[in-house]
Write a protein that holds these residues in place. Structure first.
Motif, PDB file in Angstrom:
ATOM      1  N   ARG A   1      -8.356   8.521 -37.934  1.00 26.54           N
ATOM      2  CA  ARG A   1      -7.233   8.931 -38.625  1.00 26.54           C
ATOM      3  C   ARG A   1      -6.800  10.306 -38.425  1.00 26.54           C
ATOM      4  N   PRO A   2      -5.550  10.954 -38.414  1.00 22.55           N
ATOM      5  CA  PRO A   2      -5.255  12.273 -37.887  1.00 22.55           C
ATOM      6  C   PRO A   2      -5.978  12.976 -39.162  1.00 22.55           C
ATOM      7  N   ARG A   3      -5.900  14.363 -38.865  1.00 23.13           N
ATOM      8  CA  ARG A   3      -6.650  15.472 -39.895  1.00 23.13           C
ATOM      9  C   ARG A   3      -5.430  16.154 -40.217  1.00 23.13           C
ATOM     10  N   LEU A   4      -5.350  16.333 -41.599  1.00 23.37           N
ATOM     11  CA  LEU A   4      -4.647  17.214 -42.442  1.00 23.37           C
ATOM     12  C   LEU A   4      -5.151  18.633 -42.575  1.00 23.37           C
ATOM     13  N   SER A   5      -4.842  19.751 -41.890  1.00 22.93           N
ATOM     14  CA  SER A   5      -5.783  20.930 -41.850  1.00 22.93           C
ATOM     15  C   SER A   5      -4.810  22.030 -42.555  1.00 22.93           C
ATOM     16  N   VAL A   6      -5.575  22.656 -43.354  1.00 22.24           N
ATOM     17  CA  VAL A   6      -4.864  23.509 -44.264  1.00 22.24           C
ATOM     18  C   VAL A   6      -5.486  25.226 -44.105  1.00 22.24           C
ATOM     19  N   HIS A   7      -4.558  26.011 -43.894  1.00 22.91           N
ATOM     20  CA  HIS A   7      -4.994  27.439 -43.786  1.00 22.91           C
ATOM     21  C   HIS A   7      -4.066  28.250 -44.648  1.00 22.91           C
TER      22      HIS A   7
ATOM     23  N   SER B   1       4.875  25.070 -43.403  1.00 26.36           N
ATOM     24  CA  SER B   1       4.238  26.138 -43.906  1.00 26.36           C
ATOM     25  C   SER B   1       5.537  26.827 -44.988  1.00 26.36           C
ATOM     26  N   SER B   2       5.016  27.835 -45.747  1.00 26.26           N
ATOM     27  CA  SER B   2       5.794  28.484 -46.879  1.00 26.26           C
ATOM     28  C   SER B   2       6.765  29.423 -46.058  1.00 26.26           C
ATOM     29  N   LEU B   3       6.857  29.553 -44.688  1.00 26.36           N
ATOM     30  CA  LEU B   3       7.514  30.367 -43.908  1.00 26.36           C
ATOM     31  C   LEU B   3       8.920  29.480 -43.387  1.00 26.36           C
ATOM     32  N   THR B   4       8.860  28.014 -43.546  1.00 21.36           N
ATOM     33  CA  THR B   4      10.079  27.368 -43.195  1.00 21.36           C
ATOM     34  C   THR B   4      11.100  27.964 -44.017  1.00 21.36           C
TER      35      THR B   4
ATOM     36  N   THR C   1       0.854   7.651 -42.260  1.00 21.27           N
ATOM     37  CA  THR C   1       0.461   7.322 -43.737  1.00 21.27           C
ATOM     38  C   THR C   1      -0.868   7.807 -44.233  1.00 21.27           C
ATOM     39  N   ALA C   2      -1.836   7.622 -43.690  1.00 22.07           N
ATOM     40  CA  ALA C   2      -3.171   7.832 -43.764  1.00 22.07           C
ATOM     41  C   ALA C   2      -4.029   8.955 -42.998  1.00 22.07           C
ATOM     42  N   VAL C   3      -4.484   9.996 -43.617  1.00 22.87           N
ATOM     43  CA  VAL C   3      -4.974  11.231 -43.171  1.00 22.87           C
ATOM     44  C   VAL C   3      -6.429  11.622 -43.567  1.00 22.87           C
ATOM     45  N   VAL C   4      -7.140  12.660 -42.990  1.00 24.89           N
ATOM     46  CA  VAL C   4      -8.407  12.980 -43.776  1.00 24.89           C
ATOM     47  C   VAL C   4      -8.253  14.465 -43.816  1.00 24.89           C
ATOM     48  N   PHE C   5      -8.572  14.862 -45.179  1.00 23.45           N
ATOM     49  CA  PHE C   5      -8.100  16.279 -45.663  1.00 23.45           C
ATOM     50  C   PHE C   5      -9.347  17.234 -45.117  1.00 23.45           C
ATOM     51  N   ASP C   6      -8.878  18.212 -44.292  1.00 25.41           N
ATOM     52  CA  ASP C   6      -9.696  19.401 -44.018  1.00 25.41           C
ATOM     53  C   ASP C   6      -9.107  20.620 -44.226  1.00 25.41           C
TER      54      ASP C   6
ATOM     55  N   ARG D   1      -4.364  26.975 -54.403  1.00 30.24           N
ATOM     56  CA  ARG D   1      -3.174  26.636 -53.736  1.00 30.24           C
ATOM     57  C   ARG D   1      -3.429  25.506 -52.720  1.00 30.24           C
ATOM     58  N   VAL D   2      -5.064  25.333 -52.268  1.00 34.97           N
ATOM     59  CA  VAL D   2      -5.150  24.346 -51.338  1.00 34.97           C
ATOM     60  C   VAL D   2      -5.191  22.978 -52.284  1.00 34.97           C
ATOM     61  N   LYS D   3      -5.476  23.030 -53.659  1.00 33.72           N
ATOM     62  CA  LYS D   3      -5.496  21.848 -54.410  1.00 33.72           C
ATOM     63  C   LYS D   3      -4.075  21.422 -54.728  1.00 33.72           C
ATOM     64  N   ALA D   4      -3.184  22.416 -54.858  1.00 38.15           N
ATOM     65  CA  ALA D   4      -1.855  22.228 -55.301  1.00 38.15           C
ATOM     66  C   ALA D   4      -1.197  21.422 -54.195  1.00 38.15           C
ATOM     67  N   LEU D   5      -1.573  21.899 -52.838  1.00 37.69           N
ATOM     68  CA  LEU D   5      -1.013  21.225 -51.626  1.00 37.69           C
ATOM     69  C   LEU D   5      -1.513  19.813 -51.577  1.00 37.69           C
ATOM     70  N   ALA D   6      -2.758  19.655 -51.653  1.00 34.99           N
ATOM     71  CA  ALA D   6      -3.283  18.355 -51.503  1.00 34.99           C
ATOM     72  C   ALA D   6      -2.651  17.395 -52.337  1.00 34.99           C
ATOM     73  N   ASP D   7      -2.547  17.848 -53.835  1.00 36.29           N
ATOM     74  CA  ASP D   7      -1.870  16.946 -54.857  1.00 36.29           C
ATOM     75  C   ASP D   7      -0.394  16.647 -54.389  1.00 36.29           C
ATOM     76  N   ALA D   8       0.318  17.455 -54.220  1.00 34.98           N
ATOM     77  CA  ALA D   8       1.548  17.300 -53.629  1.00 34.98           C
ATOM     78  C   ALA D   8       1.755  16.367 -52.504  1.00 34.98           C
ATOM     79  N   ALA D   9       0.873  16.558 -51.672  1.00 31.96           N
ATOM     80  CA  ALA D   9       1.102  15.539 -50.454  1.00 31.96           C
ATOM     81  C   ALA D   9       0.461  14.334 -50.851  1.00 31.96           C
ATOM     82  N   ARG D  10      -0.448  14.143 -51.698  1.00 31.86           N
ATOM     83  CA  ARG D  10      -0.797  12.734 -52.154  1.00 31.86           C
ATOM     84  C   ARG D  10       0.409  11.857 -53.087  1.00 31.86           C
TER      85      ARG D  10
END
Length: 116
Positions: free
Chosen positions: A25-31, A54-57, A87-92, A101-110
């Motif tokens: 599965r592809p990897r969802l990477s967060v910075h 990103s928040s820069l868009t 549709t399916a990723v692994v969260f990095d 913020r990392v948790k908020a991003l993950a929850d919104a993506a779910r």
């Protein structure tokens, strides 16, 4: 050998665990920086980025270092991933703690339809 920072130790530990259970599965990477948050879905087999947000868009509202901005990035990433057929990723989470913020991003993506 130089002593690794706690951040680097966490990052390596997380990445090793992800490789063991990725299953192709592809990897969802967060910075997360002090001012913004960035997320991308990466296909490690092909070595390329499939989707990024990103928040820069241009559509972003307000400052990028808030939980609300991270949730907005997560929703935008999920929409773009659906359009790209992912549709399916692994969260990095990298070396960042799964909090704020990392948790908020993950929850919104779910909520947007990504499975991880």
């Amino acid at each position: 050998m130089a002593k690794l920072s706690l951040f680097e130790r966490r990052r390596r530990r997380v990445r090793t665990a992800l490789k063991a259970r990725a299953g192709g599965r592809p990897r969802l990477s967060v910075h997360r920086s002090g001012r913004h948050i960035y997320a991308q879905i990466i296909d490690d087999n092909a070595g390329r980025t499939l989707v990024a947000a990103s928040s820069l868009t241009k559509g972003s509202k307000g400052p990028g270092a808030t939980v609300a901005a991270a949730a907005e990035v997560g929703k935008a990433l999920a929409e773009a991933a659906k359009a790209a057929g992912v549709t399916a990723v692994v969260f990095d989470r990298g070396g960042f703690l799964f909090h704020g913020r990392v948790k908020a991003l993950a929850d919104a993506a779910r909520e947007g339809g990504l499975e991880f």
